[in-house]
Design a protein around this motif. Structure first.
Motif, PDB file in Angstrom:
ATOM      1  N   GLU A  66       0.843  -1.185   0.000  1.00  0.00           N
ATOM      2  CA  GLU A  66       0.000   0.000   0.000  1.00  0.00           C
ATOM      3  C   GLU A  66       0.882   1.241   0.000  1.00  0.00           C
ATOM      4  O   GLU A  66       2.047   1.197   0.372  1.00  0.00           O
ATOM      5  N   ASN A  67       0.301   2.343  -0.433  1.00  0.00           N
ATOM      6  CA  ASN A  67       1.032   3.603  -0.469  1.00  0.00           C
ATOM      7  C   ASN A  67       1.182   4.153   0.948  1.00  0.00           C
ATOM      8  O   ASN A  67       0.198   4.311   1.665  1.00  0.00           O
ATOM      9  N   VAL A  68       2.448   4.432   1.340  1.00  0.00           N
ATOM     10  CA  VAL A  68       2.699   4.885   2.707  1.00  0.00           C
ATOM     11  C   VAL A  68       3.288   6.288   2.760  1.00  0.00           C
ATOM     12  O   VAL A  68       3.433   6.851   3.845  1.00  0.00           O
ATOM     13  N   GLY A  69       3.650   6.867   1.627  1.00  0.00           N
ATOM     14  CA  GLY A  69       4.234   8.203   1.629  1.00  0.00           C
ATOM     15  C   GLY A  69       5.751   8.162   1.632  1.00  0.00           C
ATOM     16  O   GLY A  69       6.381   7.140   1.937  1.00  0.00           O
ATOM     17  N   THR A 171      21.621   3.942  12.920  1.00  0.00           N
ATOM     18  CA  THR A 171      21.052   2.819  13.669  1.00  0.00           C
ATOM     19  C   THR A 171      21.152   3.049  15.168  1.00  0.00           C
ATOM     20  O   THR A 171      20.182   2.828  15.917  1.00  0.00           O
ATOM     21  N   ASP A 172      22.315   3.503  15.623  1.00  0.00           N
ATOM     22  CA  ASP A 172      22.502   3.725  17.064  1.00  0.00           C
ATOM     23  C   ASP A 172      21.553   4.785  17.605  1.00  0.00           C
ATOM     24  O   ASP A 172      21.072   4.681  18.733  1.00  0.00           O
ATOM     25  N   ARG A 173      21.294   5.821  16.798  1.00  0.00           N
ATOM     26  CA  ARG A 173      20.423   6.915  17.240  1.00  0.00           C
ATOM     27  C   ARG A 173      18.945   6.618  16.996  1.00  0.00           C
ATOM     28  O   ARG A 173      18.082   7.342  17.489  1.00  0.00           O
ATOM     29  N   GLY A 174      18.664   5.583  16.222  1.00  0.00           N
ATOM     30  CA  GLY A 174      17.276   5.227  15.968  1.00  0.00           C
ATOM     31  C   GLY A 174      16.532   6.227  15.104  1.00  0.00           C
ATOM     32  O   GLY A 174      15.306   6.376  15.230  1.00  0.00           O
ATOM     33  N   PHE A 175      17.245   6.898  14.207  1.00  0.00           N
ATOM     34  CA  PHE A 175      16.584   7.873  13.346  1.00  0.00           C
ATOM     35  C   PHE A 175      15.624   7.180  12.380  1.00  0.00           C
ATOM     36  O   PHE A 175      15.931   6.119  11.816  1.00  0.00           O
ATOM     37  N   SER A 176      14.466   7.785  12.174  1.00  0.00           N
ATOM     38  CA  SER A 176      13.508   7.290  11.190  1.00  0.00           C
ATOM     39  C   SER A 176      12.656   8.454  10.725  1.00  0.00           C
ATOM     40  O   SER A 176      12.668   9.538  11.325  1.00  0.00           O
ATOM     41  N   PHE A 177      11.927   8.229   9.649  1.00  0.00           N
ATOM     42  CA  PHE A 177      11.107   9.289   9.055  1.00  0.00           C
ATOM     43  C   PHE A 177       9.659   9.144   9.502  1.00  0.00           C
ATOM     44  O   PHE A 177       9.088   8.056   9.431  1.00  0.00           O
ATOM     45  N   PRO A 178       9.038  10.247   9.916  1.00  0.00           N
ATOM     46  CA  PRO A 178       7.615  10.216  10.221  1.00  0.00           C
ATOM     47  C   PRO A 178       6.816  10.384   8.937  1.00  0.00           C
ATOM     48  O   PRO A 178       7.367  10.757   7.892  1.00  0.00           O
ATOM     49  N   PRO A 179       5.516  10.133   8.967  1.00  0.00           N
ATOM     50  CA  PRO A 179       4.688  10.457   7.807  1.00  0.00           C
ATOM     51  C   PRO A 179       4.535  11.975   7.687  1.00  0.00           C
ATOM     52  O   PRO A 179       4.818  12.710   8.625  1.00  0.00           O
ATOM     53  N   GLY A 180       4.075  12.427   6.533  1.00  0.00           N
ATOM     54  CA  GLY A 180       3.797  13.846   6.389  1.00  0.00           C
ATOM     55  C   GLY A 180       4.536  14.510   5.244  1.00  0.00           C
ATOM     56  O   GLY A 180       5.404  13.924   4.593  1.00  0.00           O
ATOM     57  N   TYR A 181       4.186  15.781   5.006  1.00  0.00           N
ATOM     58  CA  TYR A 181       4.785  16.589   3.948  1.00  0.00           C
ATOM     59  C   TYR A 181       6.219  16.994   4.276  1.00  0.00           C
ATOM     60  O   TYR A 181       7.077  17.040   3.408  1.00  0.00           O
ATOM     61  N   TYR A 182       6.459  17.327   5.538  1.00  0.00           N
ATOM     62  CA  TYR A 182       7.739  17.909   5.946  1.00  0.00           C
ATOM     63  C   TYR A 182       8.552  16.898   6.744  1.00  0.00           C
ATOM     64  O   TYR A 182       9.146  17.217   7.765  1.00  0.00           O
ATOM     65  N   GLU A 183       8.599  15.672   6.218  1.00  0.00           N
ATOM     66  CA  GLU A 183       9.223  14.566   6.951  1.00  0.00           C
ATOM     67  C   GLU A 183      10.729  14.721   7.094  1.00  0.00           C
ATOM     68  O   GLU A 183      11.340  14.109   7.976  1.00  0.00           O
ATOM     69  N   ASP A 184      11.366  15.550   6.261  1.00  0.00           N
ATOM     70  CA  ASP A 184      12.815  15.754   6.365  1.00  0.00           C
ATOM     71  C   ASP A 184      13.195  16.513   7.633  1.00  0.00           C
ATOM     72  O   ASP A 184      14.298  16.337   8.164  1.00  0.00           O
ATOM     73  N   THR A 185      12.289  17.381   8.117  1.00  0.00           N
ATOM     74  CA  THR A 185      12.623  18.269   9.238  1.00  0.00           C
ATOM     75  C   THR A 185      13.013  17.505  10.505  1.00  0.00           C
ATOM     76  O   THR A 185      14.070  17.781  11.092  1.00  0.00           O
ATOM     77  N   PRO A 186      12.226  16.525  10.987  1.00  0.00           N
ATOM     78  CA  PRO A 186      12.616  15.813  12.211  1.00  0.00           C
ATOM     79  C   PRO A 186      13.695  14.762  11.996  1.00  0.00           C
ATOM     80  O   PRO A 186      14.067  14.066  12.935  1.00  0.00           O
ATOM     81  N   TRP A 187      14.196  14.632  10.768  1.00  0.00           N
ATOM     82  CA  TRP A 187      15.358  13.782  10.524  1.00  0.00           C
ATOM     83  C   TRP A 187      16.628  14.631  10.502  1.00  0.00           C
ATOM     84  O   TRP A 187      17.597  14.328  11.192  1.00  0.00           O
ATOM     85  N   THR A 188      16.623  15.692   9.705  1.00  0.00           N
ATOM     86  CA  THR A 188      17.869  16.423   9.464  1.00  0.00           C
ATOM     87  C   THR A 188      18.340  17.214  10.679  1.00  0.00           C
ATOM     88  O   THR A 188      19.544  17.255  10.968  1.00  0.00           O
ATOM     89  N   PHE A 189      17.426  17.865  11.391  1.00  0.00           N
ATOM     90  CA  PHE A 189      17.860  18.619  12.569  1.00  0.00           C
ATOM     91  C   PHE A 189      18.485  17.694  13.624  1.00  0.00           C
ATOM     92  O   PHE A 189      19.607  17.945  14.075  1.00  0.00           O
ATOM     93  N   PRO A 190      17.828  16.614  14.050  1.00  0.00           N
ATOM     94  CA  PRO A 190      18.467  15.713  15.014  1.00  0.00           C
ATOM     95  C   PRO A 190      19.771  15.117  14.487  1.00  0.00           C
ATOM     96  O   PRO A 190      20.747  14.993  15.236  1.00  0.00           O
ATOM     97  N   ALA A 191      19.806  14.746  13.198  1.00  0.00           N
ATOM     98  CA  ALA A 191      21.008  14.107  12.656  1.00  0.00           C
ATOM     99  C   ALA A 191      22.201  15.049  12.701  1.00  0.00           C
ATOM    100  O   ALA A 191      23.326  14.626  13.025  1.00  0.00           O
ATOM    101  N   LEU A 192      22.001  16.323  12.385  1.00  0.00           N
ATOM    102  CA  LEU A 192      23.121  17.263  12.398  1.00  0.00           C
ATOM    103  C   LEU A 192      23.464  17.735  13.802  1.00  0.00           C
ATOM    104  O   LEU A 192      24.645  17.883  14.149  1.00  0.00           O
ATOM    105  N   LEU A 193      22.465  17.979  14.631  1.00  0.00           N
ATOM    106  CA  LEU A 193      22.734  18.484  15.982  1.00  0.00           C
ATOM    107  C   LEU A 193      23.414  17.436  16.855  1.00  0.00           C
ATOM    108  O   LEU A 193      24.209  17.773  17.737  1.00  0.00           O
ATOM    109  N   SER A 194      23.134  16.156  16.621  1.00  0.00           N
ATOM    110  CA  SER A 194      23.708  15.094  17.444  1.00  0.00           C
ATOM    111  C   SER A 194      25.038  14.580  16.924  1.00  0.00           C
ATOM    112  O   SER A 194      25.750  13.860  17.628  1.00  0.00           O
ATOM    113  N   ALA A 195      25.375  14.921  15.686  1.00  0.00           N
ATOM    114  CA  ALA A 195      26.584  14.359  15.072  1.00  0.00           C
ATOM    115  C   ALA A 195      27.837  14.840  15.780  1.00  0.00           C
ATOM    116  O   ALA A 195      28.010  16.036  16.027  1.00  0.00           O
TER     117      ALA A 195
END
Length: 733
Positions: A66-69, A171-195
């Motif tokens: 099925e289509n999940v976005g 994998t260690d940080r457990g990053f994943s994408f939420p559904p939605g239009y702006y799904e990049d936002t809660p991935w990229t900010f945590p990924a860069l701030l925690s790196a």
């Protein structure tokens, strides 16, 4: 285990999918796997993916039931990734040639950082390309760093696809994408701030397709309310990681700016939803407010929607009023300027005033600079004033008097000057006064069609007003030529009332009079060993290619194939200096020491003096370079297309200044075999020099000054008897 896992979510892109996959599977760097996720696409995407997977074992296809976005489709691919690093490529975008090799090399150089940020360019549906406006952030970021050490890295486009991520880190940080239009936002900010370690690559590795229709972020929909939920997820991540508390003020401001930007766009939200969107944004802004002062631009969120709309209307009215006022001011200034010019143009000319410009006011360069220096020596009583753009002022020598285009000082000197020296046309607004002397130096011996000859080449003269150009050329009194070929071309291409002066090209005096060691300063500045053979590669622009740039061979490969004891120096056509051409790898290769990028060197003569050989395609630089009597190789892989699109006066493949290559294999062989500098090459070069350097004797600049400024008898060089082939212009047109 591959180096890269490239996850490609796919949905309704059948028209672009093949181009996307070809850009990946055709990379020179092959240590990767592709995980293509068919997000229940209703078109032919699934079949295309299966076709490619059957042909290439590096590709795996997941067909979702099925289509999940977009975000969750990426998540579906993550468990199947086995590479050291993850890349996320949208299925309508493409990797640039050599991108994976450049990324892999940078990862190795920086010892496997958590995140590598690379550059991109927007690729428009009508064919244009525009590089990321903040590319300098990547150029300035050396070594590895954290977001706290270089917060400007967060100013770049906060999307997932302009970065590659160490898989273990994700994998260690457990990053994943939420559904939605702006799904990049809660991935990229945590990924860069925690790196713990971030690296940057100043190279365009991805072309971000700007579709005419179909971009979900450019559609009018209530789905844009999703941005609020995504920023809530970002703040929740910070709540769970107290070490990131210092970033709350930044994220608070970023959230407000991002939401107001969505609200201000006319094509994002239905009109009926804008008030609600503003209220939701204001609530979110209040909920996460910190003790930091609210920036002035965001204080509007502390009031109501009615006030926001009033401010928007006031701002729009102010802009409109400002535009009208600007037009009024310009009109008034024009009337004053015309009156002022009329008054000054009725004063006598100053016989001791000369005005110079080069390359559209780009500095003290080229033929005008050579004439200027000769005039300082031979005619010091003549005051010299240069016209330069404001951004060039800081680069001027300290003893240069200058004016800015259109300024009162500019109008004063151009109204009174006797001598005008330029290698391009002066603006149409500059009136030629009786008694003034306009010297046009041109920019080199013409190989490609110029002036009126472009009338039959609509692509080459795109945006060029030929009648207007001729009206400006009507002001020429003298046209300087280095050979009879140029004299014939200029007479034909510019049917105006000027006299041709067989003076030679002043800019070439330094080449004709070259001494051993003249290029040492350039070599020292760029760290080139004294004993290296320097090969200069100088391609010209293409009128038949959107953006003007084409790369007939990989310069990194050529640099490597030249072997030990050689340095490759690349100088792009000046019109390509600020475009995406350098971002496709040239700047990065220069930084890594693979080659030297000399595109920004202001004095091309110095670059030529520092080199031992020239490789070019159809650049007029070859005619100047021949004065050095050093080997020239002409690479003509697309000669037919170039000649058909632009038109040429000379068949450079039949009248070459040296050996000719028609493929990269031939080019590499010429250098490995030594034929680039053999007796045949020398004989071709001698004939070429005799024809096209016939008036260049090292005294051109002084000849111009003596003849035109001091009124001495004609000191033109002696003219040898005509030789066969002197009628190239007539024969080739």
């Amino acid at each position: 285990m591959p180096r890269f896992s490239i996850i490609v979510p796919v949905f309704k892109v059948q028209g672009f999918l093949r181009e996307c996959l070809d850009s990946v599977l055709g990379q020179s760097y092959a240590d990767f796997e592709v995980i293509a996720v068919d997000d229940r696409s209703p078109d032919g995407c699934g079949a295309i993916l299966d076709e490619y997977a059957e042909r290439d074992p590096r590709m795996r296809v997941l067909h979702l039931p099925e289509n999940v976005g977009l975000g969750r489709a990426r998540n579906a691919g993550l468990p199947h990734a086995t590479g050291d690093y993850l890349l996320f490529l949208d299925s309508d975008d493409t990797l640039t040639p050599g991108a994976l090799r450049a990324i892999a090399d940078r990862l190795e150089e920086t010892r496997d950082p958590d995140v590598l940020v690379f550059d991109y360019a927007r690729s428009y549906w009508w064919g244009g390309t525009r590089r990321n406006a903040l590319a300098q952030v990547l150029a300035d970021a050396t070594g590895t760093f954290t977001a706290a050490e270089r917060p400007e890295i967060l100013d770049l486009l906060m999307v997932v696809w302009n970065k590659t991520y160490r898989r273990d880190y994700v994998t260690d940080r457990g990053f994943s994408f939420p559904p939605g239009y702006y799904e990049d936002t809660p991935w990229t900010f945590p990924a860069l701030l925690s790196a713990g370690r971030i690296a940057a690559l100043d190279r365009i590795c991805l072309l971000y397709r700007q579709r005419r229709q179909g971009n979900i972020l450019s559609t009018t929909s209530r789905k844009h309310f999703d941005i609020h939920d995504q920023y809530e997820r970002v703040f929740a991540y910070v709540d769970a990681h107290p070490e990131l508390n210092r970033w709350r003020p930044y994220l608070h401001r970023k959230m407000g700016e991002h939401c107001l930007d969505v609200l201000a766009k006319p094509d994002r939200l239905p009109a009926s939803a804008k008030a609600e969107f503003f209220r939701r944004t204001a609530e979110l802004f209040r909920r996460h407010r910190t003790r930091e002062p609210v920036p002035a631009a965001l204080r509007v969120l502390e009031g109501g929607y009615t006030r926001y709309r009033a401010l928007q209307r006031t701002s729009a009215a102010g802009r409109a009023l400002g535009l009208r006022a600007g037009r009024v001011r310009r009109a008034a200034a024009g009337r004053v300027g015309r009156g002022w010019s009329w008054a000054h143009e009725h004063r006598p000319l100053d016989p001791n005033l000369a005005v110079y410009s080069a390359f559209s006011h780009s500095g003290v360069l080229g033929d005008p600079a050579a004439i200027h220096h000769a005039a300082r020596d031979l005619a010091p009583h003549i005051r010299a004033v240069w016209v330069v753009h404001p951004e060039e002022v800081e680069h001027l020598p300290p003893d240069i008097e200058y004016v800015l285009p259109g300024s009162p000082a500019y109008r004063r000197v151009t109204a009174r000057a006797t001598y005008f020296v330029n290698n391009v046309n002066w603006p149409g607004s500059l009136a030629k006064r009786p008694g003034s002397v306009h010297v046009h130096t041109h920019q080199g011996t013409p190989l490609k069609y110029m002036g009126t000859d472009l009338r039959g080449k609509p692509g080459a003269r795109h945006g060029l007003d030929v009648p207007g150009m001729l009206r400006r050329a009507d002001r020429w009194d003298y046209s300087l030529v280095a050979n009879r070929h140029s004299e014939l071309v200029w007479d034909r291409a510019y049917p105006c009332h000027f006299a041709s002066l067989r003076t030679g090209s002043p800019r070439n005096d330094v080449l004709v009079n070259a001494k051993p060691g003249d290029g040492a300063a350039f070599r020292l500045r760029h760290g080139i060993p004294e004993d290296h053979t320097v090969v200069l590669y100088a391609p010209t622009r293409r009128d038949h290619v959107r953006g003007g740039h084409t790369e007939p061979f990989d310069p990194a490969r050529f640099a490597e194939d030249l072997g030990e004891g050689h340095t490759l120096v690349v100088r792009l056509h000046p019109s390509l200096a600020d475009g995406p051409a350098r971002g496709m790898g040239l700047a990065e290769l220069d930084r890594r020491g693979v080659l030297v990028d000399a595109t920004d060197e202001p004095h091309v003569e110095e670059v030529m003096l520092a080199s031992d050989a020239l490789v070019t395609d159809y650049s007029a630089l070859m005619f100047d370079y021949a004065n050095l009597d050093r080997p020239i190789v002409v690479h003509t892989g697309d000669w037919g297309a170039y000649r058909a699109s632009r038109g040429t006066y000379v068949d450079i493949t039949a009248n070459a200044p040296g050996q000719v290559s028609r493929s990269y294999r031939e080019l590499a062989w010429l250098f490995t075999s030594g034929c680039w500098q053999d007796a045949d090459a020398a004989a071709l070069r001698a004939a070429f020099r005799a024809r096209y350097c016939e008036f260049d004797d090292g005294g051109a600049a002084r000849r111009v000054v003596r003849t035109l400024m001091l009124g001495e008898p004609d000191t033109a060089v002696s003219i040898p008897a005509p030789t066969a082939g002197d009628h190239d212009v007539a024969a080739s047109t």
